[in-house]
Write an enzyme that holds these catalytic residues in place. Structure first.
Site, PDB file in Angstrom:
ATOM      1  N   SER A 186       0.841  -1.187   0.000  1.00 15.14           N
ATOM      2  CA  SER A 186       0.000   0.000   0.000  1.00 15.14           C
ATOM      3  C   SER A 186       0.875   1.236   0.000  1.00 15.14           C
ATOM      4  O   SER A 186       2.001   1.207   0.508  1.00 15.14           O
ATOM      5  CB  SER A 186      -0.888   0.020   1.246  1.00 15.14           C
ATOM      6  OG  SER A 186      -1.563   1.254   1.395  1.00 15.14           O
TER       7      SER A 186
ATOM      8  N   TYR B 287      -1.339  -0.280  10.549  1.00 14.43           N
ATOM      9  CA  TYR B 287      -1.612  -0.667   9.165  1.00 14.43           C
ATOM     10  C   TYR B 287      -0.420  -0.319   8.271  1.00 14.43           C
ATOM     11  O   TYR B 287       0.071  -1.148   7.507  1.00 14.43           O
ATOM     12  CB  TYR B 287      -2.878   0.034   8.658  1.00 14.43           C
ATOM     13  CG  TYR B 287      -3.165  -0.223   7.202  1.00 14.43           C
ATOM     14  CD1 TYR B 287      -3.787  -1.399   6.802  1.00 14.43           C
ATOM     15  CD2 TYR B 287      -2.820   0.709   6.224  1.00 14.43           C
ATOM     16  CE1 TYR B 287      -4.060  -1.647   5.466  1.00 14.43           C
ATOM     17  CE2 TYR B 287      -3.085   0.467   4.885  1.00 14.43           C
ATOM     18  CZ  TYR B 287      -3.703  -0.705   4.511  1.00 14.43           C
ATOM     19  OH  TYR B 287      -3.956  -0.953   3.181  1.00 14.43           O
TER      20      TYR B 287
END
Length: 190
Positions: A138, A151
């Site tokens: 990501s 995250y």
């Protein structure tokens, strides 16, 4: 024989879109996700003659071994692309406001799940000429931002793992890469 792709997180979002696209291009698609109802819906869209699906909890290595075995039977022992895509994003909020159980779940799915997949799929990738391991990381693993610390850390770890495996797996002829999507309109944002 048609080429084959094994996709985790295939019940929705990027995994679902990838599955549909590859099936339209004539590939045999293995759909894997913890969401069995979502997998059934994707299989209906693709057509059952173009895919197989199976429930997979990426945090469970026994599930991985079973998934690899089923996919191998479906494809006569070949995997051209392994798309290691499953992930969760229960990340919104200050670090101290996130329950430790949620943090551990993010770590387990987003990093340990990816490691489990790389381990479980290595032999089938080695036995397939010009195979590829494709991990979903990501942009959050590349750029820091408040409210996504755990995250982002898991995605940074996926990027590091991918870079290291690119070097290690070169000797097997396995191409290794990653995608780093920006926040995408998928169920992961819900």
């Amino acid at each position: 024989m048609a080429k084959s792709i094994f996709i985790t997180g295939a019940a929705s979002g990027i995994g679902k879109a990838t599955a549909i696209s590859f099936a339209k291009s004539g590939w045999n698609v293995g759909l894997f996700d913890i969401n069995i109802e979502g997998l059934k819906e994707v299989a209906e869209i693709i057509g059952h003659n173009k895919c197989m699906f199976q429930k997979l909890d990426v945090t469970n290595i026994k599930d991985w071994i079973e998934a690899e075995k089923s996919f191998s039977q479906y494809t006569d022992g070949k995997c051209d692309i392994f798309f290691n895509n499953a992930g969760i994003a229960n990340f919104a909020g200050a670090f101290e406001d996130i329950k430790i159980e949620e943090m551990n779940k993010i770590i387990d799915v987003n990093f340990k799940g990816v490691v489990n997949g790389c381990f479980a799929m290595l032999e089938i990738l080695k036995s397939t000429k010009n195979s590829m391991l494709l991990n979903t990381s990501s942009v959050a693993g590349l750029i820091t931002a408040p409210g996504i610390s755990v995250y982002g850390a898991t995605k940074h770890a996926v990027s590091s793992l991918t870079e290291n495996l690119r070097i290690e797996f070169e000797r097997y002829g396995i191409k290794v890469s990653e995608i780093n999507p920006w926040f995408t309109e998928t169920p992961i944002l819900d």
